[in-house]
Design a protein around this motif. Structure first.
Motif, PDB file in Angstrom:
ATOM      1  N   CYS A 219       0.809  -1.331   0.111  1.00 38.24           N
ATOM      2  CA  CYS A 219      -0.094  -0.090   0.027  1.00 38.24           C
ATOM      3  C   CYS A 219       1.052   1.252   0.120  1.00 38.24           C
ATOM      4  O   CYS A 219       0.658   2.214  -0.873  1.00 38.24           O
ATOM      5  N   PHE A 220       1.896   1.276   1.095  1.00 37.09           N
ATOM      6  CA  PHE A 220       2.787   2.370   1.113  1.00 37.09           C
ATOM      7  C   PHE A 220       3.772   2.610  -0.283  1.00 37.09           C
ATOM      8  O   PHE A 220       3.762   3.814  -0.897  1.00 37.09           O
ATOM      9  N   VAL A 221       4.186   1.600  -0.925  1.00 36.49           N
ATOM     10  CA  VAL A 221       4.798   1.671  -2.294  1.00 36.49           C
ATOM     11  C   VAL A 221       3.906   2.173  -3.289  1.00 36.49           C
ATOM     12  O   VAL A 221       4.326   3.296  -3.998  1.00 36.49           O
ATOM     13  N   CYS A 222       2.753   1.494  -3.406  1.00 41.01           N
ATOM     14  CA  CYS A 222       1.810   2.211  -4.478  1.00 41.01           C
ATOM     15  C   CYS A 222       1.168   3.474  -4.479  1.00 41.01           C
ATOM     16  O   CYS A 222       1.295   4.277  -5.261  1.00 41.01           O
ATOM     17  N   TYR A 223       0.650   3.849  -3.290  1.00 43.51           N
ATOM     18  CA  TYR A 223       0.334   5.268  -3.209  1.00 43.51           C
ATOM     19  C   TYR A 223       1.446   6.014  -3.103  1.00 43.51           C
ATOM     20  O   TYR A 223       1.255   7.210  -3.694  1.00 43.51           O
ATOM     21  N   ALA A 224       2.736   5.824  -2.473  1.00 47.65           N
ATOM     22  CA  ALA A 224       3.767   7.066  -2.468  1.00 47.65           C
ATOM     23  C   ALA A 224       4.069   7.072  -4.085  1.00 47.65           C
ATOM     24  O   ALA A 224       4.358   8.162  -4.516  1.00 47.65           O
ATOM     25  N   PHE A 225       4.064   6.097  -4.853  1.00 50.81           N
ATOM     26  CA  PHE A 225       4.335   6.221  -6.658  1.00 50.81           C
ATOM     27  C   PHE A 225       3.324   7.219  -6.857  1.00 50.81           C
ATOM     28  O   PHE A 225       3.619   8.084  -7.638  1.00 50.81           O
ATOM     29  N   LEU A 226       2.182   7.053  -6.616  1.00 46.61           N
ATOM     30  CA  LEU A 226       1.111   7.736  -7.195  1.00 46.61           C
ATOM     31  C   LEU A 226       1.190   9.255  -6.593  1.00 46.61           C
ATOM     32  O   LEU A 226       1.085  10.222  -7.508  1.00 46.61           O
ATOM     33  N   TYR A 227       1.443   9.297  -5.225  1.00 50.85           N
ATOM     34  CA  TYR A 227       1.332  10.854  -4.991  1.00 50.85           C
ATOM     35  C   TYR A 227       2.626  11.416  -5.432  1.00 50.85           C
ATOM     36  O   TYR A 227       2.533  12.731  -5.703  1.00 50.85           O
ATOM     37  N   GLY A 228       3.798  10.812  -5.837  1.00 47.94           N
ATOM     38  CA  GLY A 228       4.909  11.264  -6.294  1.00 47.94           C
ATOM     39  C   GLY A 228       4.719  11.873  -7.813  1.00 47.94           C
ATOM     40  O   GLY A 228       5.331  12.428  -8.565  1.00 47.94           O
ATOM     41  N   ARG A 229       3.762  11.277  -8.603  1.00 50.84           N
ATOM     42  CA  ARG A 229       3.253  11.564  -9.802  1.00 50.84           C
ATOM     43  C   ARG A 229       2.148  12.774  -9.858  1.00 50.84           C
ATOM     44  O   ARG A 229       1.930  13.296 -10.977  1.00 50.84           O
ATOM     45  N   LEU A 230       1.767  13.323  -8.930  1.00 53.82           N
ATOM     46  CA  LEU A 230       0.968  14.503  -8.923  1.00 53.82           C
ATOM     47  C   LEU A 230       1.758  15.831  -9.306  1.00 53.82           C
ATOM     48  O   LEU A 230       2.926  16.085  -8.966  1.00 53.82           O
TER      49      LEU A 230
END
Length: 336
Positions: free
Chosen positions: A141-152
């Motif tokens: 969960c952390f890795v996937c959401y961190a990746f998405l957050y970094g794409r904002l």
């Protein structure tokens, strides 16, 4: 289609939560639960259809999972050895090795329990397997959401760009890791300036016990040497960690403009945890990341994840106790 209703509901909750506040770890958990529910619904439809390919798909997924665990373990071992050679024996640099050994220990315990079937081993395997699944789920969960957050995308307007410090080499030299943050900070500043703004860049970092000058001063000197205008730089030179970076920088921004907006710059592996900390200190701003060396990323990500587990230690402790009690219940059921 009702089997997908939980996944759809969770996805709707995620969308609403992200629109209200992006910087929450609960968003990552809801994202993981939505994906799990969608996969569960897909598997249920496959089994319920009575298709002859259903057993093949199930065994293929199990085999794929086993191969993934093997590949992950080998990767962590190799990365741990590389980190040991490149970064030294600091405990924070060796997280890949303990993680790989923990995976091997859990697999060995599960295999032994399945072979011997003694009550103690079954209970221990149930507890260890449950803990492994719990922390693996949180990590994904952390890795996937961190990746998405970094794409904002960076917001259209901001009054400040805050670059977080990360230590100096030899007490006075900006290392490549910090240089990448400063480069990203310049890029964000240029992007905001092209949109008509004139943001101030804050270099944030105090003086460590082995440093000749505060990190913020070395960072500012590095920027000026690269051609960045000195009059657009503000130094925050009291902080000793990420939370103080953000608190003290926030005080500078509030003194200059109570209605400020900012963009915080750090490395990509650190961006999501920095965003969580920014939310905790009530800073109004988005966090963006700069590139990190590929070999450094796995250990750094594990370190960030561990820090987040510590930040949420109460809820994690409760879950761990419940999982261990489940292992005790499994031992009791087989013992009787």
């Amino acid at each position: 289609m009702l089997v997908y209703a939980p996944a759809a509901l969770l996805f709707l909750v995620l969308c609403v939560s992200v629109l209200r506040e992006r910087r929450k770890f609960s968003n990552a958990v809801v994202l993981g639960l939505a994906v799990l529910c969608a996969l569960a619904g897909l598997l249920y439809r496959l089994v319920d259809s009575g298709s002859a390919s259903a057993p093949v798909v199930m065994w293929s997924l199990l085999s794929l999972g086993a191969v993934a665990v093997l590949v992950l373990t080998c990767f962590l071992l190799l990365n741990g050895v590389r980190m040991l050679r490149k970064e030294g024996r600091s405990p924070s640099n060796l997280l890949s090795l303990p993680a790989a050994l923990a995976i091997l220990a859990v697999v060995a315990l599960l295999a032994t329990a399945a072979a011997l079937r003694t009550p103690v081993l079954i209970g221990a395997a149930a507890a260890a397997g449950g803990l492994a699944l719990y922390f693996s789920f949180l990590f994904l969960c952390f890795v996937c959401y961190a990746f998405l957050y970094g794409r904002l995308r960076v917001r259209r307007k901001a009054d400040f760009v805050v670059v977080l410090g990360s230590g100096l080499v030899g007490g006075s030299t900006v290392p490549p890791l910090l240089a990448s943050r400063l480069k990203r900070g310049r890029e964000v500043h240029a992007q905001l300036s092209r949109r008509g703004g004139s943001p101030v860049l804050i270099t944030s970092g105090g003086r460590g016990p082995d440093e000749e000058l505060p990190e913020s001063h070395a960072m500012a000197d590095h920027l000026v040497a690269e051609g960045f205008p000195a009059h657009l730089i503000e130094r925050e030179d009291r902080s000793r960690n990420t939370e103080e970076n953000l608190r003290f920088s926030k005080a500078i921004m509030e003194a200059a403009n109570p209605d400020y907006r900012c963009v915080v710059v750090t490395n990509n592996y650190h961006a999501f945890r920095a965003a969580l900390t920014a939310r905790r200190v009530r800073m109004r701003g988005q966090v963006v990341g700069s590139p990190t060396a590929a070999y450094f990323w796995p250990t750094a990500t594990l370190r960030e994840f561990t820090a987040i587990l510590v930040d949420y230690r109460r809820s994690n402790a409760v879950m761990c106790v419940l999982i261990v009690l489940g292992g005790v219940a499994a031992w009791w059921a087989t013992w009787r």
